[in-house]
Write a protein that holds these residues in place. Structure first.
Motif, PDB file in Angstrom:
ATOM      1  N   PRO A   1      15.530  80.439  48.518  1.00 49.17           N
ATOM      2  CA  PRO A   1      14.870  79.139  48.724  1.00 49.17           C
ATOM      3  C   PRO A   1      14.977  79.149  49.670  1.00 49.17           C
ATOM      4  CG  PRO A   1      17.238  79.373  47.871  1.00 49.17           C
ATOM      5  CD  PRO A   1      16.881  80.653  47.981  1.00 49.17           C
TER       6      PRO A   1
ATOM      7  N   THR B   1      20.711  82.504  45.837  1.00 52.94           N
ATOM      8  CA  THR B   1      20.637  80.714  45.477  1.00 52.94           C
ATOM      9  C   THR B   1      21.777  80.603  46.552  1.00 52.94           C
ATOM     10  OG1 THR B   1      22.079  79.372  43.641  1.00 52.94           O
ATOM     11  CG2 THR B   1      22.879  81.196  43.515  1.00 52.94           C
TER      12      THR B   1
ATOM     13  N   THR C   1      13.976  79.661  39.175  1.00 54.65           N
ATOM     14  CA  THR C   1      14.440  80.890  38.585  1.00 54.65           C
ATOM     15  C   THR C   1      13.094  81.234  37.620  1.00 54.65           C
ATOM     16  OG1 THR C   1      14.463  78.188  37.244  1.00 54.65           O
ATOM     17  CG2 THR C   1      16.144  78.742  38.743  1.00 54.65           C
ATOM     18  N   GLU C   2      12.619  80.618  36.957  1.00 52.47           N
ATOM     19  CA  GLU C   2      10.988  81.787  37.128  1.00 52.47           C
ATOM     20  C   GLU C   2      10.504  83.141  38.171  1.00 52.47           C
ATOM     21  OE1 GLU C   2       7.511  78.467  36.886  1.00 52.47           O
ATOM     22  OE2 GLU C   2       9.174  77.351  35.257  1.00 52.47           O
TER      23      GLU C   2
ATOM     24  N   ALA D   1      20.426  74.799  39.314  1.00 59.21           N
ATOM     25  CA  ALA D   1      19.394  75.061  38.273  1.00 59.21           C
ATOM     26  C   ALA D   1      19.589  76.463  38.041  1.00 59.21           C
ATOM     27  CB  ALA D   1      18.274  74.667  39.317  1.00 59.21           C
TER      28      ALA D   1
ATOM     29  N   GLY E   1       6.975  76.332  43.950  1.00 57.97           N
ATOM     30  CA  GLY E   1       7.601  76.267  42.272  1.00 57.97           C
ATOM     31  C   GLY E   1       8.958  77.107  42.205  1.00 57.97           C
ATOM     32  N   ASP E   2       9.502  77.418  41.125  1.00 53.30           N
ATOM     33  CA  ASP E   2      11.089  77.110  40.612  1.00 53.30           C
ATOM     34  C   ASP E   2      11.530  78.335  40.624  1.00 53.30           C
ATOM     35  OD1 ASP E   2      12.377  77.442  39.008  1.00 53.30           O
ATOM     36  OD2 ASP E   2      12.250  76.063  37.738  1.00 53.30           O
TER      37      ASP E   2
ATOM     38  N   ARG F   1      19.418  77.902  33.742  1.00 56.75           N
ATOM     39  CA  ARG F   1      18.759  78.554  33.390  1.00 56.75           C
ATOM     40  C   ARG F   1      19.390  79.987  32.788  1.00 56.75           C
ATOM     41  NH1 ARG F   1      12.550  80.093  34.403  1.00 56.75           N
ATOM     42  NH2 ARG F   1      12.464  81.391  32.786  1.00 56.75           N
TER      43      ARG F   1
ATOM     44  N   VAL G   1      19.345  73.645  44.010  1.00 52.48           N
ATOM     45  CA  VAL G   1      18.906  75.106  42.926  1.00 52.48           C
ATOM     46  C   VAL G   1      20.185  76.419  42.465  1.00 52.48           C
ATOM     47  CG1 VAL G   1      18.324  77.678  44.427  1.00 52.48           C
ATOM     48  CG2 VAL G   1      16.893  75.492  45.426  1.00 52.48           C
TER      49      VAL G   1
ATOM     50  N   PHE H   1      10.378  74.452  47.012  1.00 55.32           N
ATOM     51  CA  PHE H   1      10.134  73.105  46.086  1.00 55.32           C
ATOM     52  C   PHE H   1       9.175  71.846  46.038  1.00 55.32           C
ATOM     53  CE2 PHE H   1      13.395  72.038  47.748  1.00 55.32           C
ATOM     54  CZ  PHE H   1      13.880  70.795  48.288  1.00 55.32           C
ATOM     55  N   ASP H   2       8.583  71.431  46.775  1.00 54.83           N
ATOM     56  CA  ASP H   2       7.815  70.370  47.673  1.00 54.83           C
ATOM     57  C   ASP H   2       6.983  71.027  48.282  1.00 54.83           C
ATOM     58  OD1 ASP H   2       8.630  70.026  49.815  1.00 54.83           O
ATOM     59  OD2 ASP H   2      10.582  68.331  48.839  1.00 54.83           O
TER      60      ASP H   2
END
Length: 174
Positions: free
Chosen positions: A120, A21, A12-13, A36, A9-10, A40, A33, A157-158
């Protein structure tokens, strides 16, 4: 013992105490990252980073392998922990520096009194670290760390990145 969680996922959420970061030395945002997180989180993060550079780090910025915290601005987290990861192949002690990024982030989180942290995939984007190697270093470092944190969440992220971290986690005795 710290609980390790993997999330596709993200970052930042994430509703955690501290979001890590993968920063550049200037701490002033950029791509990936870090960009982002700055977008955000809003201007409060940028302003806090400018103040840190002016008051503490100077023009050289935050050294590779170290970490520092700022406000999280509009993010759901309380703090952002900025860490500068090594560029793959540029530093003779790159493995040690990548591990140091994770240890330093955990230390800063402990100093803040955080209970949860989200990482991340540090140094795997523009810094060129192979996913499997970076994942193994990150997971092993966090599993072996002495920390008061209850959870370290790797937010990936993936699917390829998630798979690399899942394999690294499966390879630990955690």
């Amino acid at each position: 013992m710290i609980r390790i969680a993997l999330v596709l996922g993200d970052i930042t959420e994430q509703d955690v105490d501290a979001v890590v970061t993968a920063a550049n030395a200037s701490l002033l945002g950029g791509g990936g990252v870090d960009g982002a997180v700055h977008r955000r989180g809003g201007p409060a993060i940028f302003e806090a980073c400018q103040e840190l550079i002016a008051s503490t780090y100077g023009p050289g910025g935050l050294p590779t392998g170290e970490a520092v915290a700022t406000t999280a601005g509009a993010l759901p987290a309380r703090w952002v922990i900025h860490t500068v990861g090594p560029v793959h192949g540029e530093d003779e002690d790159g493995v040690a520096l990548l591990a140091a990024c994770h240890r330093a982030s955990l230390r800063v989180a402990d100093e803040l009194g955080a209970g949860t942290i989200a990482f991340p995939a540090v140094s795997t984007g523009s810094h060129g670290w192979p996913l499997d190697e970076a994942a193994a270093i990150a997971i092993r470092t966090v599993v072996d760390a002495e920390t008061a944190l209850t959870e370290a969440r790797f937010v990936l992220f993936d699917e390829d990145t998630y798979a690399a971290y899942a394999a690294a986690l499966a390879g630990t005795a955690h």
